[in-house]
Design a protein around this motif. Structure first.
Motif, PDB file in Angstrom:
ATOM      1  N   ARG A  66     -44.969 -72.095  96.300  1.00  0.00           N
ATOM      2  CA  ARG A  66     -46.156 -70.244  96.060  1.00  0.00           C
ATOM      3  C   ARG A  66     -47.573 -71.192  95.659  1.00  0.00           C
ATOM      4  O   ARG A  66     -47.729 -71.835  96.380  1.00  0.00           O
ATOM      5  N   ASP A  68     -45.557 -64.728  96.594  1.00  0.00           N
ATOM      6  CA  ASP A  68     -45.687 -64.447  94.756  1.00  0.00           C
ATOM      7  C   ASP A  68     -45.194 -63.023  94.251  1.00  0.00           C
ATOM      8  O   ASP A  68     -46.235 -63.027  93.020  1.00  0.00           O
ATOM      9  N   LYS A  69     -45.252 -62.300  95.307  1.00  0.00           N
ATOM     10  CA  LYS A  69     -44.813 -61.232  94.366  1.00  0.00           C
ATOM     11  C   LYS A  69     -42.949 -60.679  93.789  1.00  0.00           C
ATOM     12  O   LYS A  69     -43.061 -60.217  93.346  1.00  0.00           O
ATOM     13  N   TRP A  90     -39.919 -61.401  92.367  1.00  0.00           N
ATOM     14  CA  TRP A  90     -38.592 -61.176  90.734  1.00  0.00           C
ATOM     15  C   TRP A  90     -38.970 -62.443  90.281  1.00  0.00           C
ATOM     16  O   TRP A  90     -39.747 -62.678  88.772  1.00  0.00           O
ATOM     17  N   GLU A  91     -38.562 -63.458  91.043  1.00  0.00           N
ATOM     18  CA  GLU A  91     -38.688 -64.682  90.564  1.00  0.00           C
ATOM     19  C   GLU A  91     -39.952 -65.588  90.289  1.00  0.00           C
ATOM     20  O   GLU A  91     -39.891 -66.124  89.391  1.00  0.00           O
ATOM     21  N   ALA A  92     -41.222 -64.973  90.748  1.00  0.00           N
ATOM     22  CA  ALA A  92     -42.157 -65.958  90.524  1.00  0.00           C
ATOM     23  C   ALA A  92     -42.990 -65.407  89.211  1.00  0.00           C
ATOM     24  O   ALA A  92     -43.747 -66.294  88.421  1.00  0.00           O
ATOM     25  N   LYS A  93     -42.117 -64.444  88.811  1.00  0.00           N
ATOM     26  CA  LYS A  93     -42.666 -63.444  87.717  1.00  0.00           C
ATOM     27  C   LYS A  93     -41.822 -64.286  86.094  1.00  0.00           C
ATOM     28  O   LYS A  93     -42.881 -64.256  85.148  1.00  0.00           O
ATOM     29  N   THR A  94     -40.761 -63.939  86.631  1.00  0.00           N
ATOM     30  CA  THR A  94     -39.650 -64.682  85.098  1.00  0.00           C
ATOM     31  C   THR A  94     -39.543 -65.966  85.293  1.00  0.00           C
ATOM     32  O   THR A  94     -38.990 -66.513  84.172  1.00  0.00           O
ATOM     33  N   PRO A 154     -41.630 -68.616  87.044  1.00  0.00           N
ATOM     34  CA  PRO A 154     -41.950 -69.430  87.981  1.00  0.00           C
ATOM     35  C   PRO A 154     -42.562 -70.918  88.008  1.00  0.00           C
ATOM     36  O   PRO A 154     -42.869 -71.218  88.907  1.00  0.00           O
TER      37      PRO A 154
END
Length: 294
Positions: free
Chosen positions: A45, A191-192, A194-198, A200
């Motif tokens: 990312r 970067d969008k 789900w794993e990138a938010k939960t 990272p």
């Protein structure tokens, strides 16, 4: 046309393992074997030190390298190398070069042994690649052993066009075959997702690499940086001649030192994003965490 025996005899040298880098011991412990003549993708990312990782890798191997950089300026790339060699921060390198005299000469001397040649400019164009290769061969009477493209989406027309991105990967493969060079190419992961938010700080899985292009190279590594601990996590999501885990659930950990563009071994070398989850069936991974001695 070649028989299998002749093909093996003619290409055995080109398929040998690349020189090992001590900081990457955790990666080798997972069965990752980067080789001469392969196409290697480094995906991650935004802001995950992909360029720093590649620059450190080629500098530590110190094989004759041609580095095409559209993602770093000439000063950024050269100061990173000077910082790596002297253990001075990039700010110190900048101040020393501005000061001149013995300080400037010390940094120039620190870079003198490196076999890295740069080509800067954006966007990247294949005509430029051909011209730079011709100039390199004219100068050294040999192809570089490593060619780096930083990065895939900086090629002309490949910013968002999947067809152009596929063409870049095909051309990179053809280049590796024609020259015998290892071709490293950086690419972005989503970067969008789900794993990138939960989660990272975990390396992105193969399906998070944009365009699905990580399936094309012989070796694809995904990387992530935890800024809280400076843990640098590297997963092998594709390896044609060895174990891999497309989910990136198993990864090697090293320590990133961004201020020096350097990496070093971590105390715990192998990690898993799900500590008590068995490795995927048929993945080839050992469930053992390897620890460095004191």
């Amino acid at each position: 046309m070649l028989t299998p025996g002749r093909a093996l005899a003619q290409n055995a040298e080109s398929g040998r393992e690349l020189p090992r880098v001590q900081a990457f011991d955790a990666l080798y412990a997972m069965g990752v074997r980067p080789r001469h003549g392969e196409v290697i993708m480094i995906a991650g990312r935004s802001g995950t030190q992909k360029s720093g990782f590649a620059l450190y890798w080629v500098a530590q191997m110190n094989l004759p390298t041609l580095y095409f950089s559209a993602d770093m300026s000439a000063f950024t790339a050269s100061s990173r190398l000077a910082s790596m060699a002297t253990r001075d921060t990039t700010e110190m390198v900048e101040a020393g070069m501005a000061e001149g005299g013995k300080y400037r000469q010390a940094y120039l001397d620190a870079l003198a042994h490196l076999n890295v040649t740069f080509s800067f400019g954006s966007p990247l164009r294949w005509q430029t690649v051909d011209e730079e290769l011709e100039a390199y061969v004219e100068l050294w009477d040999a192809y570089p052993q490593v060619i780096v493209f930083d990065n895939l989406m900086d090629f002309e027309g490949a910013e968002s066009d999947y067809t152009e991105q596929m063409a870049v990967m095909s051309n990179a493969t053809e280049l590796a075959r024609a020259t015998g060079a290892t071709v490293m190419i950086m690419h972005h992961a989503s970067d969008k997702a789900w794993e990138a938010k939960t989660n990272p700080w975990a390396p992105p899985s193969r399906d998070q690499v944009k365009g699905g292009l990580s399936e094309k190279p012989e070796l694809s590594l995904s990387v992530a940086l935890d800024p809280t601990s400076m843990a640098y996590n590297v997963a092998c999501i594709k390896q044609r001649m060895g174990p891999c885990d497309p989910t990136a659930g198993r990864y090697a950990t090293m320590i990133c030192e961004p201020e020096y563009t350097s990496f070093k071994k971590a105390e715990t070398m192998l990690q898993t994003s799900q500590p008590n989850t068995p490795a995927p069936a048929g993945s080839g991974w050992s469930p053992v965490t390897v620890l460095l001695g004191s």
